[in-house]
Design a protein around this motif. Structure first.
Motif, PDB file in Angstrom:
ATOM      1  N   SER A   1       0.857  -1.125   0.222  1.00 43.99           N
ATOM      2  CA  SER A   1       0.015   0.074   0.094  1.00 43.99           C
ATOM      3  C   SER A   1       0.950   1.286  -0.012  1.00 43.99           C
ATOM      4  O   SER A   1       0.764   2.249  -0.735  1.00 43.99           O
ATOM      5  CB  SER A   1      -0.795  -0.098   1.246  1.00 43.99           C
ATOM      6  OG  SER A   1      -1.655  -1.128   1.278  1.00 43.99           O
ATOM      7  N   PHE A   2       2.127   1.282   0.843  1.00 50.28           N
ATOM      8  CA  PHE A   2       2.866   2.453   0.794  1.00 50.28           C
ATOM      9  C   PHE A   2       3.506   2.707  -0.529  1.00 50.28           C
ATOM     10  O   PHE A   2       3.730   3.576  -1.004  1.00 50.28           O
ATOM     11  CB  PHE A   2       3.881   2.228   1.981  1.00 50.28           C
ATOM     12  CG  PHE A   2       3.485   2.765   3.259  1.00 50.28           C
ATOM     13  CD1 PHE A   2       3.139   4.176   3.380  1.00 50.28           C
ATOM     14  CD2 PHE A   2       3.608   1.981   4.607  1.00 50.28           C
ATOM     15  CE1 PHE A   2       2.558   4.870   4.572  1.00 50.28           C
ATOM     16  CE2 PHE A   2       3.241   2.446   5.553  1.00 50.28           C
ATOM     17  CZ  PHE A   2       2.810   3.760   5.586  1.00 50.28           C
TER      18      PHE A   2
ATOM     19  N   ALA B   1      -3.091  13.894  -1.699  1.00 49.63           N
ATOM     20  CA  ALA B   1      -4.256  13.532  -0.854  1.00 49.63           C
ATOM     21  C   ALA B   1      -4.796  12.239  -0.911  1.00 49.63           C
ATOM     22  O   ALA B   1      -4.998  11.620   0.077  1.00 49.63           O
ATOM     23  CB  ALA B   1      -5.725  14.451  -1.334  1.00 49.63           C
ATOM     24  N   ALA B   2      -4.838  11.534  -2.120  1.00 52.06           N
ATOM     25  CA  ALA B   2      -5.274  10.214  -2.335  1.00 52.06           C
ATOM     26  C   ALA B   2      -4.328   9.420  -1.956  1.00 52.06           C
ATOM     27  O   ALA B   2      -4.330   8.315  -1.062  1.00 52.06           O
ATOM     28  CB  ALA B   2      -5.332   9.754  -3.792  1.00 52.06           C
ATOM     29  N   ALA B   3      -2.784   9.735  -1.849  1.00 50.78           N
ATOM     30  CA  ALA B   3      -1.768   8.959  -1.510  1.00 50.78           C
ATOM     31  C   ALA B   3      -1.763   8.949   0.292  1.00 50.78           C
ATOM     32  O   ALA B   3      -1.518   8.073   0.749  1.00 50.78           O
ATOM     33  CB  ALA B   3      -0.334   9.440  -1.684  1.00 50.78           C
ATOM     34  N   ALA B   4      -2.083  10.024   0.877  1.00 46.49           N
ATOM     35  CA  ALA B   4      -2.176  10.356   2.091  1.00 46.49           C
ATOM     36  C   ALA B   4      -3.501   9.343   2.556  1.00 46.49           C
ATOM     37  O   ALA B   4      -3.299   8.413   3.759  1.00 46.49           O
ATOM     38  CB  ALA B   4      -2.370  11.637   2.758  1.00 46.49           C
ATOM     39  N   LEU B   5      -4.458   9.362   1.927  1.00 42.89           N
ATOM     40  CA  LEU B   5      -5.548   8.418   2.505  1.00 42.89           C
ATOM     41  C   LEU B   5      -5.486   7.145   2.380  1.00 42.89           C
ATOM     42  O   LEU B   5      -5.625   6.288   3.264  1.00 42.89           O
ATOM     43  CB  LEU B   5      -6.886   8.676   1.338  1.00 42.89           C
ATOM     44  CG  LEU B   5      -8.268   8.202   1.590  1.00 42.89           C
ATOM     45  CD1 LEU B   5      -8.708   8.990   2.719  1.00 42.89           C
ATOM     46  CD2 LEU B   5      -9.205   8.378   0.727  1.00 42.89           C
ATOM     47  N   LEU B   6      -4.535   6.421   1.279  1.00 40.21           N
ATOM     48  CA  LEU B   6      -4.154   5.199   1.375  1.00 40.21           C
ATOM     49  C   LEU B   6      -3.178   4.842   2.294  1.00 40.21           C
ATOM     50  O   LEU B   6      -3.255   3.674   2.791  1.00 40.21           O
ATOM     51  CB  LEU B   6      -3.472   4.942  -0.095  1.00 40.21           C
ATOM     52  CG  LEU B   6      -3.046   3.503  -0.485  1.00 40.21           C
ATOM     53  CD1 LEU B   6      -4.106   2.559  -0.339  1.00 40.21           C
ATOM     54  CD2 LEU B   6      -2.416   3.580  -1.837  1.00 40.21           C
ATOM     55  N   SER B   7      -2.164   5.988   2.507  1.00 39.70           N
ATOM     56  CA  SER B   7      -0.891   5.455   3.529  1.00 39.70           C
ATOM     57  C   SER B   7      -1.686   5.113   4.883  1.00 39.70           C
ATOM     58  O   SER B   7      -1.446   4.537   5.578  1.00 39.70           O
ATOM     59  CB  SER B   7      -0.307   6.568   3.586  1.00 39.70           C
ATOM     60  OG  SER B   7       0.555   6.861   2.213  1.00 39.70           O
TER      61      SER B   7
ATOM     62  N   VAL C   1      -5.188   2.546   4.912  1.00 36.49           N
ATOM     63  CA  VAL C   1      -4.680   1.086   4.691  1.00 36.49           C
ATOM     64  C   VAL C   1      -3.627   0.545   5.266  1.00 36.49           C
ATOM     65  O   VAL C   1      -3.176  -0.243   6.085  1.00 36.49           O
ATOM     66  CB  VAL C   1      -4.761   0.713   3.409  1.00 36.49           C
ATOM     67  CG1 VAL C   1      -4.539  -0.623   2.868  1.00 36.49           C
ATOM     68  CG2 VAL C   1      -6.282   1.200   2.593  1.00 36.49           C
ATOM     69  N   ALA C   2      -2.438   1.248   4.884  1.00 43.84           N
ATOM     70  CA  ALA C   2      -1.005   1.145   5.096  1.00 43.84           C
ATOM     71  C   ALA C   2      -0.789   1.081   6.593  1.00 43.84           C
ATOM     72  O   ALA C   2      -0.424  -0.005   7.174  1.00 43.84           O
ATOM     73  CB  ALA C   2      -0.018   1.833   4.461  1.00 43.84           C
ATOM     74  N   MET C   3      -1.115   2.196   7.184  1.00 43.40           N
ATOM     75  CA  MET C   3      -0.640   2.682   8.599  1.00 43.40           C
ATOM     76  C   MET C   3      -1.766   1.469   9.624  1.00 43.40           C
ATOM     77  O   MET C   3      -1.110   1.112  10.533  1.00 43.40           O
ATOM     78  CB  MET C   3      -0.833   4.173   8.977  1.00 43.40           C
ATOM     79  CG  MET C   3       0.385   4.724   8.506  1.00 43.40           C
ATOM     80  SD  MET C   3       1.841   4.070   9.679  1.00 43.40           S
ATOM     81  CE  MET C   3       1.487   5.120  11.064  1.00 43.40           C
ATOM     82  N   VAL C   4      -2.889   1.549   9.128  1.00 47.21           N
ATOM     83  CA  VAL C   4      -3.794   0.881   9.979  1.00 47.21           C
ATOM     84  C   VAL C   4      -3.580  -0.838  10.010  1.00 47.21           C
ATOM     85  O   VAL C   4      -3.349  -1.352  11.123  1.00 47.21           O
ATOM     86  CB  VAL C   4      -5.414   1.014   9.535  1.00 47.21           C
ATOM     87  CG1 VAL C   4      -6.414  -0.221  10.255  1.00 47.21           C
ATOM     88  CG2 VAL C   4      -5.775   2.447   9.786  1.00 47.21           C
ATOM     89  N   SER C   5      -3.125  -1.340   8.966  1.00 49.07           N
ATOM     90  CA  SER C   5      -2.621  -2.742   8.775  1.00 49.07           C
ATOM     91  C   SER C   5      -1.533  -2.736   9.432  1.00 49.07           C
ATOM     92  O   SER C   5      -1.470  -3.791  10.265  1.00 49.07           O
ATOM     93  CB  SER C   5      -2.591  -3.177   7.227  1.00 49.07           C
ATOM     94  OG  SER C   5      -1.652  -2.337   6.631  1.00 49.07           O
ATOM     95  N   ARG C   6      -0.374  -1.988   9.346  1.00 47.52           N
ATOM     96  CA  ARG C   6       0.792  -2.148   9.888  1.00 47.52           C
ATOM     97  C   ARG C   6       0.726  -2.129  11.651  1.00 47.52           C
ATOM     98  O   ARG C   6       1.200  -2.918  12.158  1.00 47.52           O
ATOM     99  CB  ARG C   6       1.650  -0.868   9.340  1.00 47.52           C
ATOM    100  CG  ARG C   6       3.139  -0.888  10.125  1.00 47.52           C
ATOM    101  CD  ARG C   6       3.926   0.086   9.627  1.00 47.52           C
ATOM    102  NE  ARG C   6       4.290  -0.295   8.057  1.00 47.52           N
ATOM    103  CZ  ARG C   6       5.341  -0.766   7.598  1.00 47.52           C
ATOM    104  NH1 ARG C   6       6.297  -1.103   8.548  1.00 47.52           N
ATOM    105  NH2 ARG C   6       5.602  -1.186   6.437  1.00 47.52           N
ATOM    106  N   GLN C   7       0.081  -1.015  12.143  1.00 45.71           N
ATOM    107  CA  GLN C   7      -0.137  -0.945  13.311  1.00 45.71           C
ATOM    108  C   GLN C   7      -1.054  -1.843  14.040  1.00 45.71           C
ATOM    109  O   GLN C   7      -0.719  -2.293  15.148  1.00 45.71           O
ATOM    110  CB  GLN C   7      -0.541   0.602  13.897  1.00 45.71           C
ATOM    111  CG  GLN C   7       0.602   1.620  13.290  1.00 45.71           C
ATOM    112  CD  GLN C   7       1.849   1.201  13.677  1.00 45.71           C
ATOM    113  OE1 GLN C   7       2.300   0.696  14.439  1.00 45.71           O
ATOM    114  NE2 GLN C   7       2.781   1.664  12.736  1.00 45.71           N
TER     115      GLN C   7
END
Length: 204
Positions: free
Chosen positions: A35-36, A48-54, A57-63
Motif C-alpha cells: 500500500s505504501f 491527498a489520495a496517497a495520504a488516504l491510502l497511506s 490502509v497502510a498504517m492501519v494494517s501495520r499498526q
C-alpha cells in the motif's frame, strides 16, 4: 557511508527480530508495504489520495499487527522483556504510536470544528471535500511525525541515528516486501508464529 549503512542494517535487524514474530503481523506488514509503495507512486499525482491510502490502509494494517497480534511476553530468543524492547526502541514504540494514531484519529474532528483549519485550507462544501481536506491533514501528520522523531533523535542520540531512522522508515516498504512476501503462505499452512520464536514459546 559504510558506517551509515551498517547502522541502517542494525536498526532494520533489531526491528525485525524484536517486533515481527507473528506471521499475521508479517502478513499485515506485507499489505502495508504494498500500500505504501502504491502511495509513493500516487504522491506525485494526487497527494491527498496517497495520504488516504497511506493512513487508511497502510498504517492501519501495520499498526494493527503490532498492537493486536505481536506477542508481548518475554522474548526468549532475544533474551529481552517487552518493557526492555519498548525502552530501547529507536523510533515509535507502542506508547508513542498511541499518541501518533490518536492525532491521526482526531484530525477529522478538528476539521469538523474548524473547516478552514485556521485559514490553512479551503472549507469543504460536501463530503468529498471533507475527505480531501482530511487527507491533506493526514499527509501533514505523517510528514510531521517523521520529521519530529528524526530531529528528536538528533538531540537524544545523535544526527546519524536520526538520519538512519528516517531512511529506514522511508525504505521500509521495499525491505518489508523482501522480508515478508512469503508470510501469507506460512499463514495458510497454519504457522502463526515464526518457528524460531514458536519453539521457545512452546518450551515455556
Amino acid at each position: 557511508m559504510n558506517e551509515f549503512l551498517k547502522a541502517l542494517h542494525v536498526q532494520r535487524w533489531d526491528d525485525h527480530r524484536y517486533y515481527h514474530h507473528s506471521r499475521i503481523n508479517q502478513s499485515l506488514h506485507l499489505i502495508s508495504a504494498l500500500s505504501f509503495l502504491a502511495a509513493y507512486a500516487m504522491l506525485f499525482v494526487d497527494p491527498a489520495a496517497a495520504a488516504l491510502l497511506s493512513w487508511g490502509v497502510a498504517m492501519v494494517s501495520r499498526q494493527s499487527g503490532h498492537f493486536f497480534f505481536e506477542p508481548k511476553g518475554y522474548d526468549h530468543v532475544n533474551q529481552a522483556t517487552h518493557e526492555f524492547k519498548e525502552d530501547i526502541k529507536v523510533g515509535y514504540n507502542l506508547r508513542r504510536k498511541i499518541v501518533l494514531m490518536g492525532v491521526w484519529a482526531l484530525s477529522p474532528v478538528v476539521l469538523y470544528v474548524d473547516p478552514a483549519l485556521f485559514g490553512l485550507l479551503e472549507p469543504h462544501a460536501d463530503m468529498r471535500g471533507f475527505v480531501h481536506n482530511t487527507s491533506l491533514i493526514w499527509l501533514a501528520v505523517g510528514i510531521g511525525g517523521l520529521l519530529f522523531r528524526t530531529v528528536h533523535l538528533f538531540f537524544i542520540r545523535d544526527v546519524q541515528t536520526g538520519l538512519v531512522w528516517m531512511t529506514k522508515i522511508l525504505t521500509d516498504p521495499f525491505h518489508d516486501v523482501k522480508l515478508y512476501y512469503r508470510a501469507p503462505l506460512y499463514l495458510l499452512r497454519g504457522e502463526l508464529i515464526d518457528p524460531r520464536h514458536a519453539q521457545h514459546s512452546a518450551q515455556t
